[in-house]
Design a protein around this motif. Structure first.
Motif, PDB file in Angstrom:
ATOM      1  N   ALA A 142       9.937   3.335   1.439  1.00 46.78           N
ATOM      2  CA  ALA A 142       9.460   4.684   1.734  1.00 46.78           C
ATOM      3  C   ALA A 142       9.556   5.610   0.537  1.00 46.78           C
ATOM      4  CB  ALA A 142      10.263   5.266   2.896  1.00 46.78           C
ATOM      5  N   ASP A 143      10.621   5.453  -0.248  1.00 45.12           N
ATOM      6  CA  ASP A 143      10.876   6.409  -1.333  1.00 45.12           C
ATOM      7  C   ASP A 143      10.301   5.998  -2.679  1.00 45.12           C
ATOM      8  OD1 ASP A 143      12.172   8.007   0.421  1.00 45.12           O
ATOM      9  OD2 ASP A 143      14.193   7.427  -0.158  1.00 45.12           O
ATOM     10  N   GLU A 144       9.909   4.729  -2.846  1.00 36.28           N
ATOM     11  CA  GLU A 144       9.409   4.268  -4.137  1.00 36.28           C
ATOM     12  C   GLU A 144       8.076   3.543  -3.995  1.00 36.28           C
ATOM     13  OE1 GLU A 144      12.365   1.978  -6.145  1.00 36.28           O
ATOM     14  OE2 GLU A 144      13.980   3.354  -5.637  1.00 36.28           O
ATOM     15  N   PRO A 145       7.083   4.194  -3.434  1.00 34.60           N
ATOM     16  CA  PRO A 145       5.789   3.528  -3.248  1.00 34.60           C
ATOM     17  C   PRO A 145       5.140   3.024  -4.519  1.00 34.60           C
ATOM     18  CG  PRO A 145       5.638   5.891  -2.820  1.00 34.60           C
ATOM     19  CD  PRO A 145       7.088   5.558  -2.909  1.00 34.60           C
ATOM     20  N   PRO A 146       5.343   3.631  -5.711  1.00 34.47           N
ATOM     21  CA  PRO A 146       4.698   3.106  -6.916  1.00 34.47           C
ATOM     22  C   PRO A 146       5.162   1.698  -7.272  1.00 34.47           C
ATOM     23  CG  PRO A 146       5.400   5.363  -7.266  1.00 34.47           C
ATOM     24  CD  PRO A 146       6.026   4.900  -5.995  1.00 34.47           C
ATOM     25  N   HIS A 147       6.344   1.270  -6.782  1.00 34.72           N
ATOM     26  CA  HIS A 147       6.900  -0.018  -7.183  1.00 34.72           C
ATOM     27  C   HIS A 147       6.636  -1.118  -6.172  1.00 34.72           C
ATOM     28  CE1 HIS A 147       8.907   2.059 -10.416  1.00 34.72           C
ATOM     29  NE2 HIS A 147       9.422   2.906  -9.548  1.00 34.72           N
ATOM     30  N   VAL A 148       5.941  -0.802  -5.072  1.00 39.18           N
ATOM     31  CA  VAL A 148       5.656  -1.825  -4.072  1.00 39.18           C
ATOM     32  C   VAL A 148       4.270  -2.397  -4.318  1.00 39.18           C
ATOM     33  CG1 VAL A 148       7.161  -0.738  -2.402  1.00 39.18           C
ATOM     34  CG2 VAL A 148       4.731  -0.174  -2.393  1.00 39.18           C
ATOM     35  N   SER A 149       3.890  -3.369  -3.520  1.00 36.46           N
ATOM     36  CA  SER A 149       2.628  -4.069  -3.723  1.00 36.46           C
ATOM     37  C   SER A 149       1.434  -3.169  -3.420  1.00 36.46           C
ATOM     38  CB  SER A 149       2.570  -5.291  -2.811  1.00 36.46           C
ATOM     39  OG  SER A 149       2.434  -4.867  -1.457  1.00 36.46           O
ATOM     40  N   PRO A 150       0.240  -3.538  -3.940  1.00 37.84           N
ATOM     41  CA  PRO A 150      -0.961  -2.747  -3.635  1.00 37.84           C
ATOM     42  C   PRO A 150      -1.201  -2.598  -2.140  1.00 37.84           C
ATOM     43  CG  PRO A 150      -1.390  -4.269  -5.448  1.00 37.84           C
ATOM     44  CD  PRO A 150      -0.033  -4.617  -4.911  1.00 37.84           C
ATOM     45  N   ALA A 151      -0.931  -3.683  -1.376  1.00 34.92           N
ATOM     46  CA  ALA A 151      -1.141  -3.588   0.074  1.00 34.92           C
ATOM     47  C   ALA A 151      -0.214  -2.552   0.680  1.00 34.92           C
ATOM     48  CB  ALA A 151      -0.894  -4.956   0.722  1.00 34.92           C
ATOM     49  N   GLU A 152       1.024  -2.515   0.196  1.00 35.41           N
ATOM     50  CA  GLU A 152       1.976  -1.543   0.711  1.00 35.41           C
ATOM     51  C   GLU A 152       1.595  -0.134   0.292  1.00 35.41           C
ATOM     52  OE1 GLU A 152       6.011  -4.270   0.863  1.00 35.41           O
ATOM     53  OE2 GLU A 152       5.437  -3.306  -0.996  1.00 35.41           O
ATOM     54  N   ARG A 153       1.068  -0.007  -0.936  1.00 34.88           N
ATOM     55  CA  ARG A 153       0.649   1.333  -1.379  1.00 34.88           C
ATOM     56  C   ARG A 153      -0.508   1.837  -0.521  1.00 34.88           C
ATOM     57  NH1 ARG A 153       1.467  -0.733  -6.601  1.00 34.88           N
ATOM     58  NH2 ARG A 153      -0.764  -1.013  -6.947  1.00 34.88           N
ATOM     59  N   ARG A 154      -1.428   0.927  -0.144  1.00 32.30           N
ATOM     60  CA  ARG A 154      -2.526   1.336   0.732  1.00 32.30           C
ATOM     61  C   ARG A 154      -1.982   1.829   2.061  1.00 32.30           C
ATOM     62  NH1 ARG A 154      -5.107  -3.267  -1.366  1.00 32.30           N
ATOM     63  NH2 ARG A 154      -4.509  -4.490   0.482  1.00 32.30           N
ATOM     64  N   ARG A 155      -0.862   1.233   2.455  1.00 34.64           N
ATOM     65  CA  ARG A 155      -0.249   1.612   3.723  1.00 34.64           C
ATOM     66  C   ARG A 155       0.137   3.083   3.735  1.00 34.64           C
ATOM     67  NH1 ARG A 155      -0.230   0.323   8.931  1.00 34.64           N
ATOM     68  NH2 ARG A 155       1.722   0.867   9.934  1.00 34.64           N
TER      69      ARG A 155
END
Length: 381
Positions: A362-375
Motif C-alpha cells: 500500500a505504501d510503496e506502489p512504485p516498487h511493486v509489479s506493473p500489475a500491482e501498480r495498475r491496481r
C-alpha cells in the motif's frame, strides 16, 4: 384575517418549506407556517403510517407541554383513537366531497362534523388548550397525515373560515412535502447503487472522509473492509449478465446481513465486482469477525467462487492514517493479497508481522509489479 394577510401567510409557508434542507426542516416549516397563519399557539404535523396502523407525530411547535418534544421519536397514536383519518375522510371523499378541515373545542365539535372527537377533546382539556383545527394532508391523492393547530383557553375559537383556510394551508404543505420527497429520493439515488440497493462509492467517499477526520481529532477506531467477488466474469461469460446481476444482488444481501453484525456499519458496492464495509467505532476484531463470516457465506453461494476480503483498521499497527486515501489503499492491498493467496478468510493489514507485505504494497506502489501498480493507479477513496 384579511385576504391579503392570508395570501402573505400562504406564501410565507411555501417559502419556508422551499428553503428547508431536510425533511425535518420542511415539517417544522409547515407546522410553524400554519401556526402563525392561523394565530395559533401550538401546531403539529403527523403522518399516517398505514403499515403500522398509527398516526405518528413528526414535529411539535409553539407552546409545547413537557410531554411534547419538538421532534418526538416515539409519539404515536393508534388510528382507531383518531379514526377520522381513515373513516370520516374516506367516506367524505367517496361521496364526492373534499378533504375539508374541521374545528373542535374543549367542549366538543365547533365547525365541521367528523363524527369522532372525544379523544381530541380529552387531549385539549388535558393540555389546557381551548380549541383546535385539524386539516387532512393529501399526498399523491391519498391521505398522508394531518396538520393540527391549537389555541389556548379564552382565545377566540376557530370558525368555519379558519377551517377553510386550514384546508388551503394543508394543500400548500402537501405540495412542499411532495417536493421534499422528490429531493430526498434524488439524494438517496445519488448515494445508492441501483442494482443492489446498497450505498455506492460516493456515499463511501463522504463517510470515510468524515470518519478519518474523527479518528484524527478524537481517536475513534475506523475500519474498512474491501472485498472482490470472485468468479463474476465466468458467470457473465457462461450464463449471461442477467445471472451475473443476480449473483451481485445475492452477494449484496449477504454483505448487508454480515454488516448488521457491526453496529452502524455502512455497506456498499464500489462498482463492478467490488464491495466494501465501513465501520466507525467498533473494535477491529469485531469487523474482522464480520468479514470472516462474509467469506464463509460467500463461499456457500451457489454461483461465483467466493470472495477475496481485505481489512484495514486504525486499531492495528499500520502506521499513521493521515487521510482516507491511505486507509483505502491498505484495505485494497489486503484484498489484493487475499486474492493472490486464494484465501478463504480475510487478510488484515498490519497483522502480517514486522515486514507486513500489505503495508509495503500500500505504501510503496512504485516498487511493486506493473500489475500491482495498475491496481492502485487512479484510485481515490
Amino acid at each position: 384575517m384579511g385576504e391579503d394577510k392570508r395570501l402573505a401567510a400562504v406564501v410565507a409557508l411555501a417559502q419556508g418549506m422551499a428553503a428547508a434542507h431536510t425533511p425535518a426542516g420542511a415539517w417544522q416549516a409547515a407546522a410553524l407556517g400554519a401556526c402563525r397563519a392561523l394565530d395559533g399557539s401550538f401546531a403539529a404535523l403527523s403522518v399516517w403510517e398505514r403499515e403500522l396502523g398509527r398516526l405518528r407525530v413528526l414535529v411539535n411547535v409553539g407552546d409545547r407541554r413537557p410531554d411534547e418534544e419538538e421532534f418526538p421519536e416515539s409519539e404515536a397514536y393508534p388510528v382507531h383513537q383518531f379514526p377520522e383519518i381513515t373513516e370520516f375522510l374516506h367516506e367524505r371523499w367517496a361521496g364526492g366531497g373534499g378533504p375539508n378541515a374541521w374545528v373542535e373545542t374543549a367542549e366538543g365539535t365547533a365547525a365541521g362534523t367528523p363524527g369522532y372527537f372525544h379523544r381530541r377533546v380529552a387531549a385539549l382539556r388535558r393540555r389546557g388548550r381551548g380549541c383546535c383545527v385539524v386539516a387532512p394532508v393529501l399526498l399523491h391523492g391519498r391521505a398522508w397525515g394531518e396538520l393540527y393547530v391549537a389555541r389556548p383557553v379564552k382565545a377566540p375559537v376557530f370558525d368555519r373560515g379558519d377551517a377553510d383556510f386550514a384546508t388551503v394551508l394543508a394543500a400548500v404543505a402537501a405540495a412542499g412535502l411532495a417536493q421534499t420527497e422528490r429531493l430526498e429520493e434524488a439524494r438517496r439515488l445519488a448515494y445508492t447503487d441501483a442494482l443492489t440497493g446498497l450505498a455506492n462509492r460516493r456515499a463511501v467517499d463522504v463517510r470515510l472522509e468524515e470518519a478519518v477526520e474523527r479518528h484524527r481529532a478524537e481517536g475513534v477506531v475506523v475500519s474498512l473492509v474491501v472485498c472482490d467477488l470472485n468468479g463474476l466474469k465466468r458467470v457473465n461469460d457462461t450464463l449471461g449478465h442477467a445471472v451475473g446481476d443476480r449473483l451481485l444482488e445475492r452477494f449484496g444481501s449477504v454483505l448487508s446481513l454480515c454488516g448488521a453484525m457491526v453496529p452502524g456499519a455502512l455497506v456498499a458496492r464500489l462498482g463492478g465486482d467490488e464491495f466494501c464495509l465501513l465501520a466507525v467505532g467498533p473494535p477491529a476484531d469485531d469487523v474482522v469477525k464480520a468479514a470472516d463470516e462474509l467469506c464463509r457465506r460467500a463461499g456457500e453461494l451457489e454461483l461465483g467462487e467466493g470472495v477475496a476480503c481485505g481489512v484495514a483498521s486504525t486499531e492495528d499497527p499500520i502506521g499513521e492514517v493521515g487521510d482516507a486515501r491511505r486507509l483505502f489503499r491498505l484495505a485494497d492491498a489486503a484484498q489484493y493479497r487475499a486474492k493472490a493467496l486464494r484465501a478463504d478468510r480475510p487478510v488484515v493489514a498490519g497483522r502480517g508481522g514486522r515486514e507486513d507485505p500489505v503495508v509495503r504494497l500500500a505504501d510503496e506502489p512504485p516498487h511493486v509489479s506493473p500489475a500491482e501498480r495498475r491496481r492502485f493507479r487512479g484510485r481515490r477513496p
